[in-house]
Design a protein around this motif. Structure first.
Motif, short mmCIF file in Angstrom:
data_model
loop_
_atom_site.label_atom_id
_atom_site.label_comp_id
_atom_site.label_asym_id
_atom_site.label_seq_id
_atom_site.Cartn_x
_atom_site.Cartn_y
_atom_site.Cartn_z
N ASN A 186 0.95 -1.38 -0.18
CA ASN A 186 -0.26 -0.04 -0.33
C ASN A 186 0.71 1.43 0.44
O ASN A 186 1.77 1.22 0.54
CB ASN A 186 -1.47 0.20 0.78
CG ASN A 186 -1.86 1.34 0.94
OD1 ASN A 186 -1.80 2.53 1.96
ND2 ASN A 186 -2.68 1.14 0.74
N THR A 187 0.38 2.29 -1.13
CA THR A 187 1.66 3.42 -0.94
C THR A 187 0.79 4.74 -1.38
O THR A 187 -0.79 3.85 -1.25
CB THR A 187 2.40 3.38 -1.93
OG1 THR A 187 1.82 3.13 -3.40
CG2 THR A 187 3.72 2.77 -1.92
N TYR A 188 0.46 5.71 -0.74
CA TYR A 188 0.08 6.99 -1.30
C TYR A 188 1.10 7.72 -1.78
O TYR A 188 1.94 8.07 -1.13
CB TYR A 188 -0.49 7.11 0.59
CG TYR A 188 -0.79 9.00 0.56
CD1 TYR A 188 -0.52 10.10 0.62
CD2 TYR A 188 -2.30 9.16 0.08
CE1 TYR A 188 -0.89 11.33 0.72
CE2 TYR A 188 -3.25 10.18 0.20
CZ TYR A 188 -2.26 11.36 0.78
OH TYR A 188 -2.46 12.75 0.43
N TYR A 189 0.04 8.64 -2.23
CA TYR A 189 0.65 9.88 -2.64
C TYR A 189 -0.26 11.24 -3.04
O TYR A 189 -1.08 10.90 -3.16
CB TYR A 189 1.39 9.43 -4.27
CG TYR A 189 2.13 8.63 -4.37
CD1 TYR A 189 2.27 7.84 -4.85
CD2 TYR A 189 3.88 8.72 -4.13
CE1 TYR A 189 2.58 6.09 -5.19
CE2 TYR A 189 4.54 7.92 -4.41
CZ TYR A 189 3.97 7.22 -5.19
OH TYR A 189 5.48 5.95 -5.01
N ALA A 190 0.42 12.15 -2.58
CA ALA A 190 -0.53 13.43 -2.07
C ALA A 190 -0.66 14.14 -3.92
O ALA A 190 0.31 13.25 -4.62
CB ALA A 190 0.58 14.70 -1.63
N ASP A 191 -1.63 14.46 -4.47
CA ASP A 191 -1.85 14.71 -5.62
C ASP A 191 -0.90 15.61 -5.96
O ASP A 191 -1.19 15.48 -6.92
CB ASP A 191 -3.57 16.06 -5.00
CG ASP A 191 -4.76 14.68 -5.07
OD1 ASP A 191 -5.75 15.28 -4.96
OD2 ASP A 191 -5.16 13.57 -5.37
N VAL B 279 -1.88 -1.52 7.76
CA VAL B 279 -1.60 -2.10 6.30
C VAL B 279 -1.93 -0.98 5.37
O VAL B 279 -1.38 -0.46 4.36
CB VAL B 279 -2.23 -3.20 6.44
CG1 VAL B 279 -3.50 -3.09 4.89
CG2 VAL B 279 -2.72 -4.16 6.95
N VAL B 280 -2.71 -0.07 5.34
CA VAL B 280 -3.46 1.07 5.03
C VAL B 280 -2.05 2.67 5.73
O VAL B 280 -2.20 3.18 6.59
CB VAL B 280 -4.86 1.67 4.76
CG1 VAL B 280 -4.92 3.38 4.33
CG2 VAL B 280 -5.85 0.74 4.49
N VAL B 281 -1.59 2.77 4.30
CA VAL B 281 -0.72 4.38 4.75
C VAL B 281 -1.73 5.51 4.81
O VAL B 281 -2.33 5.93 4.57
CB VAL B 281 0.41 4.73 3.82
CG1 VAL B 281 1.20 5.48 4.11
CG2 VAL B 281 1.48 3.22 3.93
N ARG B 282 -1.98 6.25 6.53
CA ARG B 282 -2.21 7.42 6.46
C ARG B 282 -1.18 8.58 7.26
O ARG B 282 -0.46 8.11 7.76
CB ARG B 282 -3.81 7.79 6.75
CG ARG B 282 -3.73 7.08 7.71
CD ARG B 282 -5.53 6.14 8.55
NE ARG B 282 -5.67 6.22 10.24
CZ ARG B 282 -4.96 5.56 10.10
NH1 ARG B 282 -3.99 3.69 9.04
NH2 ARG B 282 -5.26 5.14 11.42
N SER B 283 -1.64 10.00 7.14
CA SER B 283 -0.31 10.91 7.95
C SER B 283 -0.70 10.58 9.30
O SER B 283 0.50 11.08 10.15
CB SER B 283 -0.46 12.00 7.53
OG SER B 283 -2.33 12.66 7.91
N ALA B 284 -1.79 9.79 9.99
CA ALA B 284 -2.59 9.89 10.84
C ALA B 284 -0.96 9.02 11.60
O ALA B 284 -0.80 8.86 13.09
CB ALA B 284 -3.68 9.62 11.67
N ILE B 285 -0.65 8.06 11.00
CA ILE B 285 0.11 7.27 11.84
C ILE B 285 2.14 7.20 11.63
O ILE B 285 1.99 6.78 12.97
CB ILE B 285 0.11 5.99 10.96
CG1 ILE B 285 1.22 5.69 9.99
CG2 ILE B 285 -1.91 5.43 10.75
CD1 ILE B 285 1.15 4.64 8.95
N PHE B 286 2.01 8.39 11.85
CA PHE B 286 3.47 8.61 10.99
C PHE B 286 3.72 9.26 13.33
O PHE B 286 3.54 10.11 13.32
CB PHE B 286 3.99 9.36 10.41
CG PHE B 286 3.87 8.46 9.14
CD1 PHE B 286 3.01 8.39 8.35
CD2 PHE B 286 4.73 7.83 8.49
CE1 PHE B 286 3.06 8.31 7.11
CE2 PHE B 286 4.63 7.02 7.98
CZ PHE B 286 3.39 7.46 7.40
#
Length: 125
Positions: free
Chosen positions: A57-62, A105-112
């Motif tokens: 799972n990856t996340y990228y800002a728009d 599992v799911v990356v989001r800003s709050a986990i860091f």
């Protein structure tokens, strides 16, 4: 004690590329999500990209989709950020970050929860 050390920042021309790296130590790197944030002068910190513990799972800002790529090397305990087609608005201090808990599992800003000291990226002609 978790330690994150960024490297690779610098000055680059608009349209150019730069690769940031973050070396992690202090715990089992492969069990934790990794991410990159940035903060420009006078602006809020922005979550740029993240990758979960196994890369599924990856996340990228728009603002960076299609230009930035995050990757991790669990054998070397490093996470990298390849930045292409850089724009002046990408200028910021870039921070490496990692999760507090393993196997998210799911990356989001709050986990860091843990942060490096940052590396300056300046895009200017």
């Amino acid at each position: 004690q978790v330690q994150l050390v960024e490297s690779g920042g610098g000055l680059v021309l608009p349209g150019g590329s730069l690769r940031l790296s973050c070396a992690a130590s202090g715990r089992t790197f492969s069990s934790y999500a990794m991410g990159w944030f940035r903060q420009a002068p006078g602006k809020e910190r922005e979550f740029v990209t993240g990758i979960n513990w196994n890369g599924s799972n990856t996340y990228y800002a728009d603002s960076v989709k299609g230009r930035f790529t995050i990757s991790r090397d669990n054998a070397k305990n490093t996470v990298s950020l390849q930045m292409n087609s850089l724009k002046p608005e990408d200028t910021a201090v870039y921070y490496c970050a990692t999760d507090r808990f393993p196997h998210t599992v799911v990356v989001r800003s709050a986990i860091f929860h843990y942060w490096g000291q940052g590396t300056q990226v300046t895009v200017s002609s």
